[in-house]
Design an enzyme around this catalytic site. Structure first.
Site, PDB file in Angstrom:
ATOM      1  N   ARG A 174       0.803  -1.342   0.206  1.00  0.00           N
ATOM      2  CA  ARG A 174      -0.348  -0.207   0.248  1.00  0.00           C
ATOM      3  C   ARG A 174       0.867   1.108   0.192  1.00  0.00           C
ATOM      4  O   ARG A 174       0.218   2.518  -0.595  1.00  0.00           O
ATOM      5  CB  ARG A 174      -1.208   0.164   0.945  1.00  0.00           C
ATOM      6  CG  ARG A 174      -1.740  -0.989   0.946  1.00  0.00           C
ATOM      7  CD  ARG A 174      -2.939  -1.493   1.952  1.00  0.00           C
ATOM      8  NE  ARG A 174      -2.326  -1.787   3.337  1.00  0.00           N
ATOM      9  CZ  ARG A 174      -2.378  -2.914   3.470  1.00  0.00           C
ATOM     10  NH1 ARG A 174      -2.279  -3.805   2.870  1.00  0.00           N
ATOM     11  NH2 ARG A 174      -1.657  -3.002   4.601  1.00  0.00           N
ATOM     12  N   GLU A 217       3.987  -8.907  16.132  1.00  0.00           N
ATOM     13  CA  GLU A 217       3.432  -9.601  17.190  1.00  0.00           C
ATOM     14  C   GLU A 217       3.509 -10.517  17.496  1.00  0.00           C
ATOM     15  O   GLU A 217       4.083 -10.650  18.792  1.00  0.00           O
ATOM     16  CB  GLU A 217       1.993  -9.388  16.846  1.00  0.00           C
ATOM     17  CG  GLU A 217       0.982  -9.646  18.121  1.00  0.00           C
ATOM     18  CD  GLU A 217      -0.303  -9.314  17.300  1.00  0.00           C
ATOM     19  OE1 GLU A 217      -1.335  -9.254  18.905  1.00  0.00           O
ATOM     20  OE2 GLU A 217      -1.273  -8.971  16.633  1.00  0.00           O
TER      21      GLU A 217
END
Length: 174
Positions: free
Chosen positions: A59, A96
């Site tokens: 993106r 994460e």
């Protein structure tokens, strides 16, 4: 005309319960919101002196390339490890659950060049922090970092202290 944030689809409990996923695809698939997003991100660069826009896949490419084109600047892609064909430098960063590695061509930025980093979203800030380190290791100077959206509840700006960071849309939560 609707405000830009009205085009962002919010999906509750995705990818896990308690998370609101901010879906940029609804911005991209509408001609008005796509134009608004590029225009509003580009406006964050008014008065900024820079040479190159750097953006991470995918993106960062979507938003960075049209801004680079509009402002007659070069664009440098940052890709996942193993996707660039020439000699690269790389940076590993924490996710994460685990780590990821990004790369850019070793000759993409010359010492002293002023760089703007463009991406769609700042969450925890790990990817962009890694990109700043890559740029600086090549001798570039990060003069601004811009995003379409920011999830303020994830404190991504904490990893980008000392940099000029702006986002068009800011969400208080995660």
């Amino acid at each position: 005309m609707k405000k830009l944030e009205e085009y962002v689809r919010s999906i509750s409990d995705f990818p896990e319960e308690g998370i609101i996923f901010r879906d940029v695809t609804t911005v991209l698939q509408n001609k008005d919101s796509l134009k608004m997003s590029i225009d509003q991100m580009q406006a964050l660069l008014d008065g900024v002196d820079f040479d190159i826009i750097v953006g991470p896949e995918s993106r960062g490419f979507i938003f960075g390339v049209p801004i680079a084109y509009n402002l007659n600047k070069a664009f440098v892609p940052v890709r996942k490890k193993g996707k660039l064909p020439c000699e690269t430098i790389e940076m590993e960063y924490a996710l994460e659950y685990g780590t990821a590695t990004i790369e850019m061509h070793k000759d993409a930025i010359l010492p002293g060049q002023k760089v703007v980093i463009v991406d769609d979203l700042i969450a925890t800030g790990g990817t962009i922090e890694a990109i700043t380190k890559l740029v600086e290791s090549l001798g570039g100077e990060v003069v601004k970092i811009i995003f379409l959206m920011e999830l303020q509840g994830l404190n991504g700006r904490d990893k980008l202290k000392g940099y000029d960071v702006e986002a068009v849309i800011k969400y208080e939560g995660k």
